[in-house]
Design a protein around this motif. Structure first.
Motif, short mmCIF file in Angstrom:
data_model
loop_
_atom_site.label_atom_id
_atom_site.label_comp_id
_atom_site.label_asym_id
_atom_site.label_seq_id
_atom_site.Cartn_x
_atom_site.Cartn_y
_atom_site.Cartn_z
N GLY A 259 -18.29 45.88 51.65
CA GLY A 259 -18.74 46.42 52.94
C GLY A 259 -20.23 46.77 52.94
O GLY A 259 -20.63 47.79 53.51
N ILE A 260 -21.05 45.92 52.31
CA ILE A 260 -22.48 46.21 52.18
C ILE A 260 -23.17 46.12 53.54
O ILE A 260 -23.04 45.12 54.25
CB ILE A 260 -23.14 45.24 51.18
CG1 ILE A 260 -22.49 45.39 49.80
CG2 ILE A 260 -24.64 45.49 51.11
CD1 ILE A 260 -22.55 46.78 49.21
N ARG A 261 -23.93 47.15 53.87
CA ARG A 261 -24.64 47.18 55.15
C ARG A 261 -26.14 46.94 54.99
O ARG A 261 -26.82 46.57 55.96
CB ARG A 261 -24.42 48.53 55.84
CG ARG A 261 -22.97 48.75 56.26
CD ARG A 261 -22.80 50.04 57.02
NE ARG A 261 -23.05 51.22 56.18
CZ ARG A 261 -23.11 52.46 56.64
NH1 ARG A 261 -22.94 52.70 57.93
NH2 ARG A 261 -23.34 53.46 55.81
N VAL A 262 -26.67 47.13 53.77
CA VAL A 262 -28.08 46.86 53.48
C VAL A 262 -28.17 46.37 52.04
O VAL A 262 -27.50 46.92 51.15
CB VAL A 262 -28.96 48.12 53.65
CG1 VAL A 262 -30.41 47.82 53.23
CG2 VAL A 262 -28.94 48.61 55.08
N LEU A 263 -29.01 45.35 51.80
CA LEU A 263 -29.24 44.88 50.44
C LEU A 263 -30.71 45.06 50.10
O LEU A 263 -31.59 44.64 50.87
CB LEU A 263 -28.84 43.41 50.30
CG LEU A 263 -29.02 42.80 48.88
CD1 LEU A 263 -27.92 41.80 48.58
CD2 LEU A 263 -30.39 42.12 48.73
N VAL A 264 -30.98 45.68 48.95
CA VAL A 264 -32.34 45.82 48.45
C VAL A 264 -32.49 44.97 47.20
O VAL A 264 -31.75 45.14 46.23
CB VAL A 264 -32.69 47.28 48.12
CG1 VAL A 264 -34.12 47.37 47.59
CG2 VAL A 264 -32.53 48.16 49.34
N ASP A 265 -33.44 44.06 47.24
CA ASP A 265 -33.72 43.18 46.12
C ASP A 265 -34.86 43.79 45.31
O ASP A 265 -36.01 43.75 45.71
CB ASP A 265 -34.11 41.79 46.66
CG ASP A 265 -34.51 40.82 45.55
OD1 ASP A 265 -34.33 41.17 44.36
OD2 ASP A 265 -34.99 39.73 45.89
N ALA A 266 -34.52 44.35 44.15
CA ALA A 266 -35.52 44.91 43.24
C ALA A 266 -35.50 44.14 41.93
O ALA A 266 -35.73 44.70 40.86
CB ALA A 266 -35.25 46.39 42.99
N SER A 267 -35.25 42.84 42.02
CA SER A 267 -35.20 42.00 40.83
C SER A 267 -36.60 41.73 40.29
O SER A 267 -37.61 42.09 40.91
CB SER A 267 -34.50 40.67 41.16
OG SER A 267 -35.21 39.97 42.17
N HIS A 268 -36.66 41.09 39.14
CA HIS A 268 -37.94 40.78 38.49
C HIS A 268 -38.79 39.88 39.38
O HIS A 268 -38.24 39.03 40.11
CB HIS A 268 -37.65 40.09 37.15
CG HIS A 268 -38.84 39.97 36.26
ND1 HIS A 268 -39.78 38.96 36.41
CD2 HIS A 268 -39.26 40.73 35.22
CE1 HIS A 268 -40.71 39.09 35.49
NE2 HIS A 268 -40.43 40.15 34.75
N PRO A 269 -40.12 40.02 39.35
CA PRO A 269 -40.98 39.17 40.19
C PRO A 269 -40.80 37.67 39.97
O PRO A 269 -41.12 36.88 40.85
CB PRO A 269 -42.39 39.61 39.79
CG PRO A 269 -42.24 41.00 39.29
CD PRO A 269 -40.90 41.04 38.62
N PRO B 187 -44.37 33.47 41.57
CA PRO B 187 -44.04 32.44 42.55
C PRO B 187 -44.13 33.01 43.96
O PRO B 187 -43.64 34.11 44.22
CB PRO B 187 -42.59 32.07 42.19
CG PRO B 187 -42.07 33.25 41.43
CD PRO B 187 -43.24 33.82 40.71
N PRO B 188 -44.77 32.31 44.88
CA PRO B 188 -44.92 32.84 46.24
C PRO B 188 -43.62 32.70 47.03
O PRO B 188 -43.07 31.61 47.16
CB PRO B 188 -46.03 31.96 46.84
CG PRO B 188 -45.91 30.66 46.09
CD PRO B 188 -45.46 31.01 44.70
N LEU B 189 -43.13 33.82 47.52
CA LEU B 189 -41.93 33.83 48.37
C LEU B 189 -42.25 34.58 49.66
O LEU B 189 -43.01 35.54 49.65
CB LEU B 189 -40.76 34.50 47.64
CG LEU B 189 -40.18 33.80 46.42
CD1 LEU B 189 -39.04 34.62 45.82
CD2 LEU B 189 -39.69 32.40 46.77
N ARG B 190 -41.63 34.14 50.74
CA ARG B 190 -41.82 34.80 52.03
C ARG B 190 -40.61 35.69 52.32
O ARG B 190 -39.52 35.20 52.63
CB ARG B 190 -42.01 33.77 53.15
CG ARG B 190 -43.25 32.89 52.96
CD ARG B 190 -43.47 31.98 54.15
NE ARG B 190 -43.73 32.75 55.37
CZ ARG B 190 -43.99 32.19 56.55
NH1 ARG B 190 -43.99 30.87 56.66
NH2 ARG B 190 -44.22 32.95 57.61
#
Length: 267
Positions: free
Chosen positions: A62-72, A224-227
């Motif tokens: 039931g995830i309502r928000v995901l925060v991506d704090a993974s390695h660059p 790596p460039p990500l948008r």
């Protein structure tokens, strides 16, 4: 809310979320990553996601928000998370590790191919501090230079499988002090060191200082460039945005529930 973790940034965010009373579940790829959260109240899951498994995970919890704090440099999971959250209509937030300012003498490479050349590697003693995943790229150069690789202790077998001789794999856990890094480089006597733009937590500032002290060329691979649809390097801003998005999701859930109730009462 879900937290793609395994980094010091994800640990800091989990700590603040816990203090704020916001429930979270973190995902990591190794048992070593689980240790980051051992004194915090959230749930930690060790797994590697595919598109179907990530979608199932988000829906089942039931995830309502995901925060991506993974390695660059973990662009695969970041791209996957952006794709799946967009499909499910779940807000995606990126907590990006701040970069380290590089001195003008540091050699900056836009990608891996820029260092996989005769001019950088051929005939040299090379210390790789690039993480275990990048080591297979250097396999074809084993007969043309002397490669050493420093990796996490649990990644030593994987480094050997990638083709680095066991006697040239150094298992060490970050962070290292200037003195520790200095002693290692002095013992190996590399002619060039290759690293990644992995920020303070990746020890880049220390590596830069040691390289300058010893006069050793340091090559740094750009991120790596990500948008990202939303991104911040500020912990406070990330927490505030989490609260805002969670409140919005809660209000939407209540509205949908009320609408369903009114529709049922009319039928």
């Amino acid at each position: 809310m879900a937290l793609i973790g395994g980094t010091s940034e994800s640990r800091s965010l989990a700590h603040v979320l816990s203090h704020e009373g916001i429930p979270w579940i973190a995902t990591v790829t190794t048992e070593g990553g689980r240790r980051l959260y051992r004194d915090l109240p959230g749930q930690v899951v060790v797994t590697r996601f595919s598109p179907p498994s990530l979608a199932q995970f988000l829906q089942e919890h039931g995830i309502r928000v995901l925060v991506d704090a993974s390695h660059p440099f973990a662009q695969e999971i970041s791209q996957l998370a952006m794709q799946v959250t967009a499909q499910l209509g779940i807000p995606y937030l990126r907590y990006e590790r701040p970069p380290v300012a590089l001195d003008p003498w540091v050699q900056v490479a836009p990608d891996w191919q820029a260092v996989l050349t005769d001019g950088v590697l051929a005939g040299r003693r090379v210390l790789l501090t690039v993480g275990v995943k990048a080591l297979p790229l250097f396999g074809p150069w084993q007969d043309r230079c002397q490669l050493w690789a420093r990796v996490l202790p649990e990644s030593v077998p994987q480094a050997v499988q990638a083709g680095i001789p066991a006697e040239r794999v150094i298992g060490m856990r970050l962070p290292l002090s200037f003195e520790q890094e200095l002693r290692l480089w002095q013992s190996l006597d590399p002619q060039v060191v290759i690293s990644k733009e992995s920020g303070e937590a990746g020890g880049l500032a220390v590596k830069q200082a040691v390289a300058k002290n010893l006069g050793i060329p340091l090559w740094v691979i750009r991120r790596p460039p990500l948008r990202y649809p939303w991104c911040s390097q500020d912990l406070t801003a990330v927490v505030q945005e989490c609260k805002r998005r969670l409140a919005g999701a809660h209000a939407q859930t209540n509205q949908n529930g009320s609408s369903a109730g009114r529709s049922a009462s009319r039928s």
